[in-house]
Scaffold this active site. Structure first.
Site, PDB file in Angstrom:
ATOM      1  N   LYS A  63       0.841  -1.195   0.000  1.00  0.00           N
ATOM      2  CA  LYS A  63       0.000   0.000   0.000  1.00  0.00           C
ATOM      3  C   LYS A  63       0.877   1.245   0.000  1.00  0.00           C
ATOM      4  O   LYS A  63       1.870   1.313   0.745  1.00  0.00           O
ATOM      5  CB  LYS A  63      -0.903  -0.034   1.233  1.00  0.00           C
ATOM      6  N   SER A 137      -9.359   1.335   3.086  1.00  0.00           N
ATOM      7  CA  SER A 137      -8.574   2.161   2.185  1.00  0.00           C
ATOM      8  C   SER A 137      -7.518   1.366   1.425  1.00  0.00           C
ATOM      9  O   SER A 137      -6.952   1.831   0.439  1.00  0.00           O
ATOM     10  CB  SER A 137      -7.883   3.275   2.979  1.00  0.00           C
ATOM     11  N   SER A 161      -9.620  -0.872   7.354  1.00  0.00           N
ATOM     12  CA  SER A 161      -9.071  -0.866   6.001  1.00  0.00           C
ATOM     13  C   SER A 161      -8.315  -2.134   5.631  1.00  0.00           C
ATOM     14  O   SER A 161      -8.053  -2.366   4.449  1.00  0.00           O
ATOM     15  CB  SER A 161      -8.145   0.345   5.829  1.00  0.00           C
TER      16      SER A 161
END
Length: 560
Positions: A63, A137, A161
């Site tokens: 990420k 996310s 997330s």
């Protein structure tokens, strides 16, 4: 790729798979393939020399709010980008274990959101239904894992997330106890409760990666030493929410959840209903109280200084959420802190005597259009069961638990701090047992139909050979494929691969097999029996016997 090591072969397959799935929005930056190949070749040399690298042969995505040396860290905002001088601790530990990082994955900007659409790099579409959201996310990380481009992906989790996108894409999401994995090199969302999380298609691999990343690094002041939880009781007790807290789930989800509860009970677990209202009220404080000010402390200064970029480089919804924290006063924080502690105490009192709380991971799977029409409201529905975990110092684990209306359904186990291994043991009882399948031709790694196995949730288990009573034929099909037939005499051992598929994925995979292929029992050289591709004998008329080559790859190499 005969003679090529596992790491290099996996890298080559990953880049081919990335082209095949065609999801450019899942990446923010992708490493040049030649560079990844060189690192993989070095890993293969080290393994051949006797070095123990437990994750050799795996590839990862990270990420893009987690530092990887050689890549800019953007946190989902081009204007925010900086070049880190070193890997984040979590990344460094994975690479030291032999995994190859392919690139940086898209995310809800500044890790603010559970939808996966709040990014100037594009909304990340769901893995199995591109009209629906991926969840955020950690959106790109989850989708790249689900689609089989990578084996492991790192995300972060403050409000859910690392769990919500796992559920929406049918994979495992491990959210360790806060502090178990150092957040050194992670752009903070809410610094005191952020977690580095792991996505994988298999629970075992996800947990292995989490374990390898855990432990203080001497840099993160909030990192913690693991405190082993008590062993799982012979007859554990698991809590589930009372019916009113399961209202408003997507169609079919409540019924599927009850089925999961039934499977868990059948495995020897006692189930108790618990009113979790205090926990859900505590969850509302994450965004509805003064705690959002920690997001302002993290990136509010950047957004304030770049207000002219709101609507272009900076997502308007993210900006509104982060800047709203500036309104909180110190007295508001301490009042909310006291309220949280009281709600947490009452909530945990109601869970006394249980080893975990089982819930759906989220409440629905909206379309991209539904989120666009109501970005805040749609997002708030996603975190009903996830938002309280980090605020109250809980461990959590999201696992796939079925398919509803052709889309994944997932459940979540939430437990005490440091109960991470206990949750994994319980999750093994929830997951339908994997089915091992022998493939010998077009479904092998690197072959044209391998994507079907990956799409069904399959993971490579081992290279194998059959027992010495089979013959292999080249069939006149498109794409070319072989037929494996068991014989009474003059047989041979045939090379192949064993893949593990979840039960739901196996069913769909078998249903889609064209004639003359079918699934039957296949015996391996070690005497074990697995499901395997077998061919109807009627299809062998005019087929070429290629048994002498020992396997499909060798036959293809001879033609080349």
């Amino acid at each position: 790729m005969t003679g090529v090591g596992a790491a290099l072969e996996r890298v080559v397959a990953a880049y081919a798979r990335n082209v095949a799935v065609d999801r450019p929005e899942a990446w923010i930056s992708l490493r040049p393939e030649a560079e990844a190949r060189a690192e993989a070749a070095d890993i293969d040399r080290r393994v051949a020399a006797g070095e123990r690298l437990p994750l050799a042969g795996t590839v990862a995505a990270v990420k893009d709010n987690i530092d990887v040396a050689g890549f800019d860290t953007t946190a989902g905002s081009p204007a925010y980008a900086y070049a880190p001088s070193a890997d984040a601790t979590a990344v460094a530990r994975l690479r030291a274990a032999g995994t190859v990082v392919l690139g940086k994955a898209n995310l809800d900007q500044f890790a603010t959101g559970l939808v996966g659409t709040r990014s100037p790099y594009g909304a990340v579409r769901g893995a199995w239904d591109p009209m629906r959201i991926s969840g955020g996310s950690s959106s790109g990380s989850a989708v790249l894992t689900a689609l089989g481009v990578v084996d492991i992906a790192l995300g972060t989790d403050t409000a859910g997330s690392g769990r919500v996108p796992a559920a929406l894409n049918g994979i495992v999401g491990v959210k360790p106890t806060v502090g178990l994995v150092p957040t050194t090199g992670v752009v903070p969302a809410c610094r005191s409760i952020d977690c580095v999380t792991v996505f994988a298609r298999e629970l075992t691999l996800a947990r292995e990666a989490a374990e390898l990343m855990s432990g203080p690094d001497g840099v993160d002041p909030l990192a913690r030493v693991d405190v082993p939880a008590p062993p799982l009781p012979a007859r554990p007790v698991v809590a589930i929410p009372t019916s009113e807290h399961l209202e408003g789930l997507a169609e079919g989800w409540a019924e599927t959840f009850r089925g999961v509860v039934g499977r868990l009970a059948a495995s020897g677990v006692d189930i108790v209903e618990v009113d979790i209202a205090p926990l859900l009220e505590a969850a509302s404080l994450l965004y509805g109280g003064a705690f959002v000010a920690e997001r302002t402390a993290a990136v509010g200064g950047f957004i304030e200084a770049n207000r002219d970029l709101i609507g272009t480089d900076i997502d308007p919804t993210v900006a509104a959420i982060v800047l709203a924290g500036a309104e909180a006063r110190a007295v508001d924080y301490f009042r909310d802190r006291e309220k949280l502690e009281r709600l947490g105490l009452e909530g945990l009192r109601r869970l006394e005597g249980t080893v975990a709380l089982l819930t759906p991971t989220t409440t629905w799977h909206p379309t991209l259009d539904e989120v666009a029409a109501d970005p805040v409201g749609a997002n708030s529905r996603m975190g009903r069961f996830t938002n309280f975990a980090n605020l109250l110092d809980r461990s959590a684990l999201a696992v796939p638990a079925g398919v509803v209306g052709g889309k994944p359904f997932g459940v979540m186990l939430t437990g005490a701090a440091f109960a991470d291994r206990t949750l994994a043991q319980l999750a093994e009882r929830i997951s339908a047992p994997a089915i091992e399948v022998l493939v010998v031709g077009a479904h092998l790694r690197g072959q044209p139909l391998n994507h079907q196995l990956v799409a069904a949730g399959g993971t490579f288990a081992a290279a194998v050979t059959t027992s010495a009573d089979y013959r292999l034929f080249a069939l006149a099909t498109t794409p070319p494929k072989p037929g494996l037939v068991r014989v009474d005499a003059e047989g041979a051992s045939i090379e192949g691969e064993v893949w593990r598929l979840p039960a739901a994925g196996f069913g769909g995979f078998v249903a889609a097999l064209p004639e003359p292929m079918g699934i039957g029992s296949a015996r391996l050289a070690d005497g074990s029996v697995v499901s395997g591709f077998l061919c109807e004998t009627v299809a062998l008329q005019g087929a070429v016997d290629i048994t002498a080559f020992g396997g499909w790859r060798s036959f293809l190499a001879s033609k080349a």
